[in-house]
Scaffold this motif. Structure first.
Motif, PDB file in Angstrom:
ATOM      1  N   GLU A   7       0.763  -1.342   0.048  1.00 47.57           N
ATOM      2  CA  GLU A   7       0.051   0.174   0.038  1.00 47.57           C
ATOM      3  C   GLU A   7       0.988   1.178   0.069  1.00 47.57           C
ATOM      4  O   GLU A   7       1.949   1.065   0.484  1.00 47.57           O
ATOM      5  CB  GLU A   7      -0.951  -0.084   1.235  1.00 47.57           C
ATOM      6  N   GLU A  11      -0.427  11.329  -3.387  1.00 49.11           N
ATOM      7  CA  GLU A  11      -0.810  12.651  -3.317  1.00 49.11           C
ATOM      8  C   GLU A  11      -1.177  13.081  -4.510  1.00 49.11           C
ATOM      9  O   GLU A  11      -0.777  13.945  -5.148  1.00 49.11           O
ATOM     10  CB  GLU A  11       0.255  13.579  -2.573  1.00 49.11           C
ATOM     11  N   ASN A  13      -5.520  13.719  -6.811  1.00 50.55           N
ATOM     12  CA  ASN A  13      -6.764  13.597  -7.013  1.00 50.55           C
ATOM     13  C   ASN A  13      -7.320  11.980  -7.372  1.00 50.55           C
ATOM     14  O   ASN A  13      -6.632  11.506  -8.187  1.00 50.55           O
ATOM     15  CB  ASN A  13      -7.405  14.662  -7.625  1.00 50.55           C
ATOM     16  N   ILE A  14      -8.295  11.542  -6.663  1.00 48.28           N
ATOM     17  CA  ILE A  14      -8.798  10.339  -7.054  1.00 48.28           C
ATOM     18  C   ILE A  14      -8.972  10.052  -8.378  1.00 48.28           C
ATOM     19  O   ILE A  14      -8.829   9.001  -9.070  1.00 48.28           O
ATOM     20  CB  ILE A  14      -9.998   9.824  -6.180  1.00 48.28           C
ATOM     21  N   GLU A  15      -9.726  11.155  -9.108  1.00 49.03           N
ATOM     22  CA  GLU A  15      -9.788  11.058 -10.454  1.00 49.03           C
ATOM     23  C   GLU A  15      -8.449  10.899 -11.418  1.00 49.03           C
ATOM     24  O   GLU A  15      -8.762  10.160 -12.476  1.00 49.03           O
ATOM     25  CB  GLU A  15     -10.546  12.406 -10.967  1.00 49.03           C
ATOM     26  N   ILE A  17      -5.846   9.326 -10.376  1.00 44.39           N
ATOM     27  CA  ILE A  17      -5.540   7.887 -10.119  1.00 44.39           C
ATOM     28  C   ILE A  17      -6.490   6.852 -11.079  1.00 44.39           C
ATOM     29  O   ILE A  17      -6.046   5.918 -11.576  1.00 44.39           O
ATOM     30  CB  ILE A  17      -5.421   7.507  -8.841  1.00 44.39           C
ATOM     31  N   TRP A  18      -7.726   7.251 -10.634  1.00 41.47           N
ATOM     32  CA  TRP A  18      -8.841   6.192 -11.318  1.00 41.47           C
ATOM     33  C   TRP A  18      -8.446   6.160 -13.003  1.00 41.47           C
ATOM     34  O   TRP A  18      -8.750   5.075 -13.359  1.00 41.47           O
ATOM     35  CB  TRP A  18      -9.929   6.722 -10.821  1.00 41.47           C
ATOM     36  N   ASP A  72     -17.964   1.931  -8.017  1.00 40.44           N
ATOM     37  CA  ASP A  72     -17.580   3.396  -8.109  1.00 40.44           C
ATOM     38  C   ASP A  72     -17.957   4.303  -7.095  1.00 40.44           C
ATOM     39  O   ASP A  72     -19.109   4.609  -6.949  1.00 40.44           O
ATOM     40  CB  ASP A  72     -17.707   3.724  -9.317  1.00 40.44           C
ATOM     41  N   PRO A  74     -17.124   7.265  -3.826  1.00 41.67           N
ATOM     42  CA  PRO A  74     -16.185   8.301  -3.168  1.00 41.67           C
ATOM     43  C   PRO A  74     -15.064   7.530  -2.425  1.00 41.67           C
ATOM     44  O   PRO A  74     -15.505   6.652  -1.723  1.00 41.67           O
ATOM     45  CB  PRO A  74     -17.094   9.269  -2.566  1.00 41.67           C
TER      46      PRO A  74
END
Length: 74
Positions: A7, A11, A13-15, A17-18, A72, A74
């Motif tokens: 893991e 650092e 935004n999740i968008e 990385i996704w 999907d 948050p």
């Protein structure tokens, strides 16, 4: 099945990385996948199937991959 062995906190935004997990970007996180083609795309993703070619050294193996679950949130 994708299994992660470690893991880390990223650092970003999740968008961002996704987006790496999108079909056109999958080689950035899994460079051994040399080809990833959609065989059948289902609405909602679950049940979609892909033909993947995986290279390990000189050996190339072909797999059919099926999405069994997709969440999907948050």
């Amino acid at each position: 099945m994708v299994t992660w062995n470690e893991e880390m906190v990223i650092e970003a935004n999740i968008e961002v990385i996704w987006n790496l997990f999108q079909l056109e970007n999958i080689q950035r996180i899994m460079p051994q996948i040399i080809e990833n083609k959609v065989i059948e795309m289902k609405e909602g993703i679950v049940g979609s199937r892909y033909r993947q070619k995986y290279q390990e050294g000189k050996r190339v193996e072909t797999y059919i991959v099926k999405d069994l679950a997709h969440e999907d949130t948050p």
